[in-house]
Design a protein around this motif. Structure first.
Motif, PDB file in Angstrom:
ATOM      1  N   VAL A  37       1.043  -0.921   0.448  1.00 15.11           N
ATOM      2  CA  VAL A  37       0.090  -0.212   0.237  1.00 15.11           C
ATOM      3  C   VAL A  37       1.072   1.379   0.125  1.00 15.11           C
ATOM      4  O   VAL A  37       1.179   2.125  -0.804  1.00 15.11           O
ATOM      5  N   LEU A  38       1.694   1.231   0.790  1.00 10.14           N
ATOM      6  CA  LEU A  38       2.799   2.293   0.953  1.00 10.14           C
ATOM      7  C   LEU A  38       3.339   2.652  -0.874  1.00 10.14           C
ATOM      8  O   LEU A  38       3.873   3.450  -0.971  1.00 10.14           O
ATOM      9  N   ALA A  39       3.940   1.424  -1.612  1.00 13.93           N
ATOM     10  CA  ALA A  39       4.019   1.671  -2.665  1.00 13.93           C
ATOM     11  C   ALA A  39       2.956   1.645  -3.558  1.00 13.93           C
ATOM     12  O   ALA A  39       3.585   1.757  -4.869  1.00 13.93           O
ATOM     13  N   GLY A  40       1.767   2.125  -3.634  1.00 15.25           N
ATOM     14  CA  GLY A  40       0.935   2.652  -3.933  1.00 15.25           C
ATOM     15  C   GLY A  40      -0.644   1.226  -4.622  1.00 15.25           C
ATOM     16  O   GLY A  40      -1.322   1.944  -5.155  1.00 15.25           O
ATOM     17  N   ARG A  41      -0.724   0.550  -3.632  1.00  9.80           N
ATOM     18  CA  ARG A  41      -1.750  -0.350  -4.426  1.00  9.80           C
ATOM     19  C   ARG A  41      -2.830   0.086  -3.618  1.00  9.80           C
ATOM     20  O   ARG A  41      -2.462   0.838  -3.119  1.00  9.80           O
ATOM     21  N   ASP A  42      -3.339  -0.050  -3.810  1.00 14.08           N
ATOM     22  CA  ASP A  42      -5.181   0.747  -3.679  1.00 14.08           C
ATOM     23  C   ASP A  42      -5.357  -0.368  -2.861  1.00 14.08           C
ATOM     24  O   ASP A  42      -5.276  -1.418  -2.880  1.00 14.08           O
ATOM     25  N   ALA A  43      -5.935   0.072  -1.701  1.00 10.05           N
ATOM     26  CA  ALA A  43      -6.480  -0.576  -0.051  1.00 10.05           C
ATOM     27  C   ALA A  43      -7.990  -1.263  -0.565  1.00 10.05           C
ATOM     28  O   ALA A  43      -7.985  -2.700   0.140  1.00 10.05           O
ATOM     29  N   GLY A  44      -8.505  -0.279  -1.852  1.00 10.81           N
ATOM     30  CA  GLY A  44      -9.510  -0.572  -1.374  1.00 10.81           C
ATOM     31  C   GLY A  44     -10.248   0.228  -0.507  1.00 10.81           C
ATOM     32  O   GLY A  44     -12.016  -0.240  -0.355  1.00 10.81           O
ATOM     33  N   TYR A  45     -10.495   1.257   0.343  1.00  9.78           N
ATOM     34  CA  TYR A  45     -10.692   1.775   1.220  1.00  9.78           C
ATOM     35  C   TYR A  45      -9.721   3.079   1.756  1.00  9.78           C
ATOM     36  O   TYR A  45      -8.588   3.218   0.953  1.00  9.78           O
ATOM     37  N   VAL A  46     -10.511   3.953   2.522  1.00  4.97           N
ATOM     38  CA  VAL A  46      -9.269   4.913   2.741  1.00  4.97           C
ATOM     39  C   VAL A  46      -8.356   5.289   3.838  1.00  4.97           C
ATOM     40  O   VAL A  46      -8.753   4.535   5.109  1.00  4.97           O
ATOM     41  N   VAL A  47      -6.802   4.901   3.407  1.00  4.71           N
ATOM     42  CA  VAL A  47      -5.749   4.693   4.754  1.00  4.71           C
ATOM     43  C   VAL A  47      -5.519   5.559   4.945  1.00  4.71           C
ATOM     44  O   VAL A  47      -4.739   6.781   4.680  1.00  4.71           O
ATOM     45  N   TYR A  48      -6.006   6.183   6.192  1.00  2.00           N
ATOM     46  CA  TYR A  48      -5.436   6.137   7.572  1.00  2.00           C
ATOM     47  C   TYR A  48      -3.258   6.142   7.268  1.00  2.00           C
ATOM     48  O   TYR A  48      -3.341   5.586   7.815  1.00  2.00           O
ATOM     49  N   ARG A  49      -2.638   7.145   6.671  1.00  2.00           N
ATOM     50  CA  ARG A  49      -1.553   7.180   6.383  1.00  2.00           C
ATOM     51  C   ARG A  49      -0.171   6.515   7.631  1.00  2.00           C
ATOM     52  O   ARG A  49       0.343   5.916   7.695  1.00  2.00           O
ATOM     53  N   PRO A  50      -0.934   6.975   8.952  1.00  2.00           N
ATOM     54  CA  PRO A  50      -0.120   7.265  10.203  1.00  2.00           C
ATOM     55  C   PRO A  50       0.459   5.671  10.595  1.00  2.00           C
ATOM     56  O   PRO A  50       0.441   5.508  11.119  1.00  2.00           O
ATOM     57  N   LEU A  51      -1.656   5.234  10.845  1.00  2.00           N
ATOM     58  CA  LEU A  51      -1.929   3.822  11.065  1.00  2.00           C
ATOM     59  C   LEU A  51      -0.842   2.439  10.229  1.00  2.00           C
ATOM     60  O   LEU A  51      -0.986   2.129  10.552  1.00  2.00           O
ATOM     61  N   LEU A  52      -0.963   3.314   8.878  1.00  2.00           N
ATOM     62  CA  LEU A  52       0.050   2.072   7.829  1.00  2.00           C
ATOM     63  C   LEU A  52       1.369   2.105   8.302  1.00  2.00           C
ATOM     64  O   LEU A  52       1.575   1.432   8.008  1.00  2.00           O
ATOM     65  N   ILE A  53       1.518   3.082   8.347  1.00  2.00           N
ATOM     66  CA  ILE A  53       3.083   3.844   8.259  1.00  2.00           C
ATOM     67  C   ILE A  53       3.231   2.813   9.541  1.00  2.00           C
ATOM     68  O   ILE A  53       3.902   2.278  10.674  1.00  2.00           O
ATOM     69  N   PHE A  54       2.322   3.064  10.890  1.00  2.00           N
ATOM     70  CA  PHE A  54       2.235   2.096  12.371  1.00  2.00           C
ATOM     71  C   PHE A  54       2.421   0.595  12.397  1.00  2.00           C
ATOM     72  O   PHE A  54       3.466   0.118  12.956  1.00  2.00           O
ATOM     73  N   ASN A  55       1.314   0.265  11.300  1.00  2.00           N
ATOM     74  CA  ASN A  55       1.389  -1.226  10.990  1.00  2.00           C
ATOM     75  C   ASN A  55       3.000  -2.401  10.430  1.00  2.00           C
ATOM     76  O   ASN A  55       2.969  -3.566  11.293  1.00  2.00           O
ATOM     77  N   THR A  56       3.095  -1.020   9.371  1.00  3.05           N
ATOM     78  CA  THR A  56       4.812  -1.357   8.748  1.00  3.05           C
ATOM     79  C   THR A  56       5.607  -1.530   9.536  1.00  3.05           C
ATOM     80  O   THR A  56       6.626  -3.025   9.621  1.00  3.05           O
ATOM     81  N   ALA A  57       5.659  -0.722  10.496  1.00  4.37           N
ATOM     82  CA  ALA A  57       6.895  -0.599  11.218  1.00  4.37           C
ATOM     83  C   ALA A  57       6.350  -1.738  12.510  1.00  4.37           C
ATOM     84  O   ALA A  57       7.253  -2.826  13.193  1.00  4.37           O
ATOM     85  N   MET A  58       5.402  -1.904  13.096  1.00  4.10           N
ATOM     86  CA  MET A  58       5.167  -3.460  13.485  1.00  4.10           C
ATOM     87  C   MET A  58       5.365  -4.533  13.166  1.00  4.10           C
ATOM     88  O   MET A  58       5.979  -5.720  14.031  1.00  4.10           O
TER      89      MET A  58
END
Length: 130
Positions: free
Chosen positions: A30-51
Motif C-alpha cells: 500500500v505504501l508503494a501505491g497499491r489501492d487498499a480499497g478503502y480510505v487509508v489513514y497513513r499514520p496507521l499504515l506506517i505504524f502497522n508496517t513498522a509493527m
C-alpha cells in the motif's frame, strides 16, 4: 522445557513471524501505491508496517527465550491496544479512518492477546514444573 512446550513455543513464534511478514508485505504494498480499497489513514499504515518488523523480531525472541518473548508480546499488545483506541476514537469522531482499519486493528490486537496469553500460560506452567 519439554517437547510439547517447545512445540507450542515454536508454534507461537511461527505465528508471530508469519503475521509479521504478512503485515510488512501488506503495508509495503500500500505504501508503494497499491489501492487498499478503502480510505487509508497513513499514520496507521506506517505504524502497522513498522509493527510488522516488531512482530518478526518478537518471533525470534519467542523462539530463543520465553521470558523475553513474553515481554515483547506484552509490549506489542499494549502498543496495538493503544493504537486500536486511537483508531476507534478517530473512526467515531471523523472520517479519516475506515471501518476496515478498525477491524484490522482489532484483529491484530486479538492475535497478540492470544500469543501473549499462551506465553504467560506457558511461563506459569514452566515455573510450576521447577
Amino acid at each position: 522445557m519439554n517437547g510439547s512446550s517447545r512445540l507450542l513455543t515454536r508454534g507461537m513464534a511461527g505465528i508471530a513471524l508469519l503475521f509479521g511478514i504478512a503485515t510488512i508485505a501488506a503495508g509495503a504494498s500500500v505504501l508503494a501505491g497499491r489501492d487498499a480499497g478503502y480510505v487509508v489513514y497513513r499514520p496507521l499504515l506506517i505504524f502497522n508496517t513498522a509493527m510488522g518488523v516488531a512482530y518478526a523480531a518478537a518471533a525470534v525472541l519467542i523462539w530463543r527465550n520465553l521470558s523475553r518473548g513474553r515481554l515483547a508480546a506484552a509490549v506489542i499488545l499494549a502498543l496495538n491496544l493503544a493504537m486500536l483506541g486511537l483508531v476507534v476514537f478517530l473512526f467515531r469522531t471523523s472520517d479519516v479512518v475506515a471501518v476496515d482499519s478498525v477491524r484490522a486493528m482489532a484483529f491484530r490486537s486479538a492475535v497478540w492477546l492470544v500469543i501473549f496469553g499462551v506465553l504467560v500460560w506457558m511461563g506459569r506452567r514452566q515455573e510450576l514444573s521447577k
